[in-house]
Design an enzyme around this catalytic site. Structure first.
Site, mmCIF file in Angstrom:
data_model
loop_
_atom_site.group_PDB
_atom_site.id
_atom_site.type_symbol
_atom_site.label_atom_id
_atom_site.label_comp_id
_atom_site.label_asym_id
_atom_site.label_seq_id
_atom_site.Cartn_x
_atom_site.Cartn_y
_atom_site.Cartn_z
ATOM 1 N N ARG A 95 -5.331 -0.675 1.978
ATOM 2 C CA ARG A 95 -6.581 -0.131 1.447
ATOM 3 C C ARG A 95 -7.132 -1.019 0.346
ATOM 4 N NH1 ARG A 95 -5.438 -1.019 -2.949
ATOM 5 N NH2 ARG A 95 -4.043 0.059 -4.358
ATOM 6 N N HIS A 116 -6.774 3.408 -11.785
ATOM 7 C CA HIS A 116 -5.828 3.979 -12.751
ATOM 8 C C HIS A 116 -6.235 5.385 -13.173
ATOM 9 C CE1 HIS A 116 -2.851 0.834 -13.463
ATOM 10 N NE2 HIS A 116 -3.823 -0.017 -13.189
ATOM 11 N N SER A 141 -1.914 -2.490 -0.973
ATOM 12 C CA SER A 141 -1.085 -1.408 -0.439
ATOM 13 C C SER A 141 -0.357 -1.749 0.855
ATOM 14 C CB SER A 141 -1.917 -0.137 -0.240
ATOM 15 O OG SER A 141 -2.371 0.320 -1.468
ATOM 16 N N ASP A 191 -2.860 5.319 -2.717
ATOM 17 C CA ASP A 191 -2.565 4.332 -1.672
ATOM 18 C C ASP A 191 -2.135 5.005 -0.369
ATOM 19 O OD1 ASP A 191 -2.968 2.814 -3.903
ATOM 20 O OD2 ASP A 191 -0.891 2.159 -4.103
ATOM 21 N N TYR A 194 2.722 -0.473 -15.852
ATOM 22 C CA TYR A 194 2.156 0.669 -15.124
ATOM 23 C C TYR A 194 2.691 1.981 -15.707
ATOM 24 C CZ TYR A 194 0.537 3.491 -11.167
ATOM 25 O OH TYR A 194 -0.103 4.444 -10.384
#
Ligand code: GLA
Length: 391
Positions: A34, A41, A135, A181, A231
């Protein structure tokens, strides 16, 4: 229009299956990678995201193996390696092994959803670029879940399928990702972008209304290694900010409320929350603009999203900024921004289809001149979510 690239990939996988197992597969499935147009985020912050499937897929071909009741034998063409996965008691391998994505989904379908999966032999191959933030891992997870459905003749709700695959990523790959995702790979439809509400998991298919616009993806070909811990840190900072705001969800927070409480915040954490609140608003506006064919507005919102990810959320990097800057000065580019988790990977740009080749060439040339890194690029229209090709 038939997707010749996908057809070639399928033919390749089927041929490899015949070579490895000396028979033809019974089942063939595909699941796409994707690209997110906007809403970055914020999937783990109850926000909206606006991804579409790319015309790049992971394909798996398989056949039930009556000799082998409890094991899946899967050969990955990309890794040139075979993995044996228990279908009764799936066990995670050390060192981020590629098969963990598959094992995690098997685990979720067997233990979480009560599936009883017969032994099978399979071959997998993908043309989703690996490690570019498009992804590739979600496409492998979702292809696996789709294969398990086809093999057993049982299906689960699409949202549940996305959640099983997300859990595989959390528990078997150790990445605390949001839902975007895996949901994209399951739910996206060709010629549409997906407006996904990550709070209640509802979604709308929005037509990608203008046939003259194409999506250009340019891979910076850099990956800054800090990304893993960064992350998780962003997630923690967003949670901290929500607590300071005294709110249950970012959807209940207005920009004005955030600004009024600015003094209560550490500066960095304030900026993280500022990104989240403004990006949620931008994503909603982008979906509205797309419905009205207001592409200029879509482009402006994409540039604003990039600036926010760069300055407030600090997940961009020099190379992505250079790419977006060059794109913004290139004739025929409607909008551009970094896409995915950040710290490298790709930018996504909306460009006029009739100029797409020359736009791509000139951005890539200039990027290489400025950075010394050779990028890669491809064009795509919205691809098709996970589907069974043969069963
Ligand atoms: C990664 C994660 C997603 C999402 C994006 C950023 O791709 O897997 O869940 O958080 O980063 O938007």
């Amino acid at each position: 229009m038939p997707d010749t690239r996908l057809e070639l990939l399928i033919a390749d996988v089927v041929a490899k299956f015949a070579e490895k197992y000396a028979s033809d597969p019974d089942i063939v499935v595909a699941a796409p990678g994707r690209v997110n147009l906007i809403g970055e985020h914020i999937d783990y912050n109850d926000g909206f995201v606006l991804p579409m499937a790319i015309e790049r897929y992971t394909v798996i071909a398989a056949k039930v193996d009556p000799q082998n009741e409890a094991t899946a034998t899967l050969y990955s063409v990309d890794m040139d390696e075979q993995a044996d996965i228990s279908l009764v008691d799936p066990v995670k391998k050390e060192n981020s092994h590629w098969s963990n994505y598959v094992t995690g989904v098997v685990d979720g379908m067997v233990k979480g959803k009560g599936f009883s999966i017969p032994g099978f032999q399979a071959v997998a191959k993908s043309n989703v670029p690996i490690g570019g933030g498009l992804s590739s891992s979600a496409s492998l997870e979702v292809a696996t879940a789709t294969l398990i459905e086809a093999i057993t003749g049982q299906t689960i709700a699409k949202v549940d399928k996305g959640l099983v695959c997300q859990k595989a990523e959390h528990d078997f790959a150790g990445v605390p990702c949001g839902i975007m995702d895996q949901f994209s790979s399951v739910l996206c439809e060709s010629d549409h972008v997906l407006l996904l509400d990550c709070r209640d998991q509802s979604f709308q298919q929005i037509p990608f209304s203008n046939p003259d616009i194409v999506v250009l993806i340019i891979n910076s070909e850099v990956k800054h290694e800090l990304s893993g811990g960064e992350y998780a840190q962003r997630r923690a900072q967003c949670e901290e900010a929500l607590e300071i705001l005294g709110a249950e969800s970012y959807r209940d927070v207005t920009l004005q409320q955030l600004q009024q409480k600015k003094d209560d915040f550490d500066e960095v954490v304030y900026h993280r929350a500022h990104h989240v609140v403004t990006e949620i608003a931008r994503t909603v506006k982008t979906a509205e603009a797309m419905k009205k064919n207001a592409w200029q507005t879509v482009g402006e919102l994409m540039y604003a999203s990039h600036a926010s990810l760069r300055d407030d959320f600090e997940v961009s990097c020099k190379e992505l900024d250079v790419l977006v800057d060059i794109a913004s000065k290139t004739d025929g580019v409607i909008g551009a921004r970094m896409t995915g988790g950040g710290f490298g990977g790709c930018i996504v740009a909306l460009v006029q289809g009739n100029k797409a080749d020359s736009i791509s060439d000139s951005i890539c040339r200039e990027y290489e001149e400025q950075t010394g890194v050779k990028p890669s690029a491809f064009m795509t229209r919205p691809g098709q979510g996970a589907h069974v090709i043969q069963s």
